[in-house]
Design an enzyme around this catalytic site. Sequence first.
Site, mmCIF file in Angstrom:
data_model
loop_
_atom_site.group_PDB
_atom_site.id
_atom_site.type_symbol
_atom_site.label_atom_id
_atom_site.label_comp_id
_atom_site.label_asym_id
_atom_site.label_seq_id
_atom_site.Cartn_x
_atom_site.Cartn_y
_atom_site.Cartn_z
ATOM 1 N N ARG A 105 0.854 -1.182 0.000
ATOM 2 C CA ARG A 105 0.000 0.000 0.000
ATOM 3 C C ARG A 105 0.890 1.232 0.000
ATOM 4 N NH1 ARG A 105 -4.328 1.254 4.776
ATOM 5 N NH2 ARG A 105 -2.463 1.897 5.858
ATOM 6 N N THR A 109 -0.612 7.614 -1.340
ATOM 7 C CA THR A 109 -1.882 7.545 -2.085
ATOM 8 C C THR A 109 -2.812 6.468 -1.536
ATOM 9 O OG1 THR A 109 -1.036 5.882 -3.608
ATOM 10 C CG2 THR A 109 -0.652 8.200 -4.198
ATOM 11 N N ASP A 201 0.998 -2.579 12.409
ATOM 12 C CA ASP A 201 1.395 -3.011 11.068
ATOM 13 C C ASP A 201 1.627 -4.524 11.086
ATOM 14 O OD1 ASP A 201 3.149 -3.715 8.809
ATOM 15 O OD2 ASP A 201 3.091 -1.567 8.409
ATOM 16 N N ASP A 204 5.079 -5.832 9.670
ATOM 17 C CA ASP A 204 6.197 -5.513 10.565
ATOM 18 C C ASP A 204 6.165 -6.379 11.818
ATOM 19 O OD1 ASP A 204 7.269 -3.646 8.894
ATOM 20 O OD2 ASP A 204 6.382 -1.918 9.899
#
Length: 210
Positions: A105, A109, A201, A204
């Site tokens: 991602r 944007t 995340d 991560d």
Amino acid sequence: MVKKVHVLDHPLIQHKLTIIRDKNTGPKEFRELVDEISTLMAYELTRNLALQVVTIETPIKKMNAKKLSGKKIGIVPIMRAGLGMVNGITRMIPVAKVGHIGLYRDPETLKAIEYYVKLPTDIQGRELIVVDPMLATGGSASAAIQALKDRGAVNIKFLCLIAVQEGIDAIHKDHPEVDIFTASIDQGLNDKSYIIPGFGDAGDRLFGTK
Ligand code: PRP
Ligand code: URA
């Protein structure tokens, strides 16, 4: 069309989900629990698999018994974080083939950028389960489903650990026929489009990259 969202609220799934949400849970335990939750979710997801009757012989006598009718299944993790769910699912469905879709991602944007696609050659005839721990804006999931459709797939489900309504709506707008399976529908997205409360995340935390 009726929205097709299934919240898998088995107590074991919910218990393990709470542990991975905790910021003090480290990568080893996080990985193990994502794997275990995926196994439990696969069990629930496959509840309606078709069975056929076969004749076998037990040590005592012949009998008619039930077996899976051999429907072909494909698991398609969205990399990276979806990789953390694959082993947990193939533990339940060892004959499933695994395809990979690489997407990330764009932080500015929020658009999904495709960088890798490798799929079983016969995806047209398979029941495909796209897997990713997070369904946030829905951009990644929708792009992955589109990538499968562009290559001929017709039977697709989406499995995640946590979702928000925005992502669910995005999938249903682009792909109204796709069933979504999740362990939780969370509150919403923050200003960086991370899930609230979520678990941060996913990539991560799985791979220890932060
Ligand atoms: C995360 C997650 C999903 C996506 C969800 O991946 O694993 O793929 O974000 O967000 P969306 O619904 O708004 O598209 P990320 O882009 O962080 O890549 P990674 O798995 O490689 O870390
Ligand atoms: N991707 C993640 O890894 N976590 C979120 O909360 C949203 C997108």
